[in-house]
Design a protein around this motif. Structure first.
Motif, short mmCIF file in Angstrom:
data_model
loop_
_atom_site.label_atom_id
_atom_site.label_comp_id
_atom_site.label_asym_id
_atom_site.label_seq_id
_atom_site.Cartn_x
_atom_site.Cartn_y
_atom_site.Cartn_z
N ASN A 177 -10.97 12.35 20.50
CA ASN A 177 -9.97 13.27 21.02
C ASN A 177 -9.19 13.93 19.89
O ASN A 177 -8.99 15.16 19.88
CB ASN A 177 -9.05 12.51 21.96
N ASN A 193 -9.56 17.93 19.05
CA ASN A 193 -8.33 18.76 18.97
C ASN A 193 -8.25 19.44 17.61
O ASN A 193 -7.93 20.64 17.51
CB ASN A 193 -7.08 17.90 19.16
N ARG A 210 -10.68 22.22 17.35
CA ARG A 210 -10.23 23.33 18.20
C ARG A 210 -9.09 24.12 17.53
O ARG A 210 -9.04 25.34 17.61
CB ARG A 210 -9.76 22.77 19.54
N HIS A 211 -8.18 23.40 16.86
CA HIS A 211 -7.00 24.08 16.31
C HIS A 211 -7.14 24.45 14.84
O HIS A 211 -6.20 24.99 14.26
CB HIS A 211 -5.75 23.21 16.52
N ASP A 224 -5.76 18.09 9.89
CA ASP A 224 -6.37 19.42 9.89
C ASP A 224 -5.47 20.42 9.19
O ASP A 224 -4.33 20.09 8.84
CB ASP A 224 -6.67 19.86 11.34
N GLY A 251 -0.47 23.88 13.19
CA GLY A 251 0.63 22.92 13.25
C GLY A 251 1.35 22.94 14.59
O GLY A 251 1.09 23.77 15.44
N ILE A 252 2.28 22.00 14.73
CA ILE A 252 3.03 21.87 16.00
C ILE A 252 4.53 21.94 15.71
O ILE A 252 5.00 21.28 14.78
CB ILE A 252 2.70 20.52 16.71
N PHE A 309 1.11 17.69 29.28
CA PHE A 309 1.89 18.60 28.42
C PHE A 309 0.96 19.36 27.47
O PHE A 309 0.11 18.77 26.80
CB PHE A 309 2.94 17.85 27.62
N GLN A 310 1.16 20.68 27.43
CA GLN A 310 0.44 21.50 26.45
C GLN A 310 1.46 22.37 25.74
O GLN A 310 2.39 22.89 26.37
CB GLN A 310 -0.59 22.38 27.16
N ALA A 352 -7.30 25.88 27.04
CA ALA A 352 -8.42 25.02 27.42
C ALA A 352 -7.90 23.59 27.43
O ALA A 352 -7.00 23.27 26.71
CB ALA A 352 -9.54 25.17 26.40
N THR A 397 -6.69 19.78 29.48
CA THR A 397 -5.85 19.33 30.60
C THR A 397 -4.46 18.88 30.18
O THR A 397 -3.59 18.69 31.02
CB THR A 397 -6.53 18.13 31.27
N SER A 449 -1.73 19.62 11.01
CA SER A 449 -1.19 18.42 11.66
C SER A 449 -1.96 17.20 11.19
O SER A 449 -3.13 17.30 10.78
CB SER A 449 -1.36 18.52 13.18
N PHE A 468 -2.66 13.60 12.94
CA PHE A 468 -2.52 12.64 14.03
C PHE A 468 -2.98 11.28 13.53
O PHE A 468 -3.99 11.20 12.83
CB PHE A 468 -3.35 13.07 15.24
#
Ligand code: ADP
Length: 565
Positions: free
Chosen positions: A464, A468, A471-472, A498, A502-503, A516-517, A526, A528, A556, A558
């Motif tokens: 996961n 992610n 994807r980002h 990655d 960033g977030i 939450f997205q 894209a 859930t 980011s 994780f």
């Protein structure tokens, strides 16, 4: 009579007493002095005249001046006749003196002497009597004055004793009454028999006490009414409510809370809550200040019920007055949530079979034995494949979530190496990474301890993170997968870093919430919003930690940590 008039009267009386005593004293002194003057004037002068005449007789020279002096003394004596018989003797002296002046008969001298003796005796007797009289008068005056002074002194004494009490007693009563009022005792009343200002003051005090009493009783009744109303409202609430004062004494507890705790509200109100908690596990956990994230499962209302605990500090001007613990009955929401989870579980389970059969059919379509597909058809098949893959992922996530929510998460713990977790995840996504020309760099030191984990679930989490990250991440970038021990070497930390967008810090913790997205400025979302929430559940179920460090524009990182074996 007014107090002012009474004071005036009392002082006036004392003034009259002083005047009376002073006047009487002065009058009696005057009387005594007059009597003494009388002695001096009436008798003492006569004795003097007689002594002068005797002196001339005793000298016996009888010159013309002697006759003149004798005559003058006799003349003055004749002017001062005061006693009975004194006039007769004086006349005899006069006649004998006149006869002696002409005849010089010495027998006359003897007769004059005899009469002078009579005059002296008469006056001496009178002096004696008058002296007696003066003494008597002085005694009388003394008795009168002593009597009047004693009488006045007694009255003044009674004034001294009674008057201050007469004034101070009601003032003392008033002070005592006021003191009682400050103690909120409005019962005492003052006597109002008096007709003066103190009586009026007592009357005013009584009125004030009466009004205060009425006010207290009316406001007390109102407060009691409000208290009963609030208690009824609190009692009828479906939530359990417990109120504590600043010293942790139980102020109130509603019937739901009392039933839940198995306590008798009447008996425990007012008691020190930690004392009760010694024998009551549930109350002990409620008094515990730590907030509980998970709802409390308690047997209440003849079934298993769910409550969320909220604690409110009651403060006034920054002073802590106590706290209110509210256990909200969230059973209906819990039931709904359970229904939703079951629904999702059923749907996702039911969807899995048709999706798998779609995938199977697609595989067959790709096979040339069924017939060659033209390029357009091949493209359509690829798209359907991608969509069904995504659908499978979504249904898988929903199933996992429902497992987590219903508490049916099954974990197969065993000692696994870091590469056993990392390698399958990286291999599974290598193809997608290469499509974006992303280089996945893996760093796993060879001497790492094993971790106690469910390898499938942990690989799922890393998958996961990686999907992610891919994807980002922008194309042609690098993703670093690293495993390292923490400082105490009792945990292994797995991280995926990655170089994506960033977030925002305000969303960094929220990305682990369900559904939450991060808001994405209209870009298509894209996924859930469940991946990281499920990852968190998986990691925490294995007694690990999960988190993210990220900076806008830089990327980011994780990570999760698992305890070493
Ligand atoms: P989703 O299925 O939407 O990816 P996740 O729970 O996996 O759900 O992720 C939640 C949100 O976190 C995503 O919508 C995304 O906005 C953000 N996110 C996750 N990983 C990254 C990452 N590597 N870089 C930037 N944002 C990320």
């Amino acid at each position: 009579m007014k107090l002012k008039a009474k004071l005036r009267l009392a002082l006036g009386f004392l003034f009259v007493v002083i005047l009376l005593l002073g006047g009487l004293g002065a009058w009696y002194l005057q009387k005594l002095s007059q009597e003494a003057q009388g002695v001096l004037k009436d008798n003492y002068i006569s004795l003097e005249y007689a002594r002068t005449m005797r002196g001339i007789i005793d000298e016996n020279s009888w010159k013309s001046e002697d006759f003149q002096s004798f005559n003058q003394a006799l003349f003055q004596q004749e002017q001062n006749i005061t006693e009975p018989g004194e006039g007769e003797s004086t006349r005899q002296v006069r006649s004998h003196f006149n006869a002696f002046r002409t005849t010089r008969d010495s027998t006359r001298i003897g007769l004059i002497n005899k009469q002078l003796n009579t005059i002296v005796q008469l006056n001496m007797q009178s002096i004696f009597q008058k002296n007696e009289q003066v003494k008597k008068t002085a005694d009388e005056i003394y008795s009168y004055l002593v009597f009047i002074a004693t009488f006045c002194a007694l009255i003044a004494f009674s004034f001294i004793i009674n008057f201050p009490r007469y004034i101070s007693e009601p003032i003392q009563q008033l002070t005592e009454g006021l003191r009682e009022i400050t103690r909120k005792n409005y019962e005492p009343r003052l006597g109002v028999e008096r007709n003066d200002e103190l009586g009026e003051m007592a009357k005013a005090f009584n009125q004030m006490a009466q009004k205060l009493d009425e006010y207290e009783h009316s406001s007390l009744a109102r407060v009691l009414f409000e208290k009963r109303r609030t208690e009824t409202i609190i009692n009828q609430m479906n939530d359990a409510i417990i109120g504590l004062d600043e010293h942790n004494h139980l102020l109130f507890i509603n019937s739901v809370a009392a039933t839940m705790l198995g306590l008798d509200a009447v008996q425990i109100v007012g008691r020190y809550a930690p004392d009760i908690a010694l024998k009551n596990d549930l109350l002990r956990s409620l008094l515990n200040d730590e907030p509980t994230a998970k709802p409390l499962k308690i047997f209440a209302n003849e079934r298993e019920s769910y409550f969320s605990k909220e604690t409110f500090e009651v403060t006034n001007d920054e002073k802590r007055l106590g706290q209110v613990i509210v256990l909200k009955n969230i059973t209906p929401f819990h039931d709904l949530d359970l229904a939703k989870t079951n629904f999702i579980a059923t749907i996702s389970h039911e969807l899995k079979t048709p999706i798998s059969s779609i995938k199977m059919s697609l595989k067959l379509l790709e096979n040339d034995r069924i017939g060659e597909l033209n390029d357009e058809q091949k493209l359509l098949v690829t798209q359907i494949q991608e969509d069904s893959q995504r659908l499978l992922k979504i249904t898988g996530e929903l199933l996992d979530l429902s497992q987590v929510e219903t508490g049916n998460l099954q974990l197969n713990f065993r000692n696994v190496s870091a590469s056993e977790i990392v390698t399958p995840a990286v291999e599974a996504l290598q193809f997608f990474a290469s499509q974006k020309q992303i280089d996945i760099q893996v760093q796993i030191p060879s001497t790492l301890p094993l971790v106690q984990a469910d390898s499938d679930k942990t690989t799922w989490v890393l998958l996961n993170f990686l999907s992610n990250a891919i994807r980002h991440s922008p194309e042609k970038s690098i993703i670093e997968v690293e495993v390292k021990p923490n400082s105490k070497a009792n945990y292994l930390e797995f991280s995926v870093k990655d170089l994506g967008k960033g977030i925002d810090p305000k969303y960094q913790q929220r990305v682990f919430e369900r559904y939450f997205q991060v808001p994405s400025n209209g870009q298509s979302k894209a996924g859930t919003g469940l991946g990281l929430a499920i990852s968190k559940e998986f990691i925490e179920a294995q007694k690990g930690n999960i988190g993210v460090e990220s900076e806008i524009g830089l990327g980011s990182r994780f990570w999760f940590q698992l305890p070493t074996a």
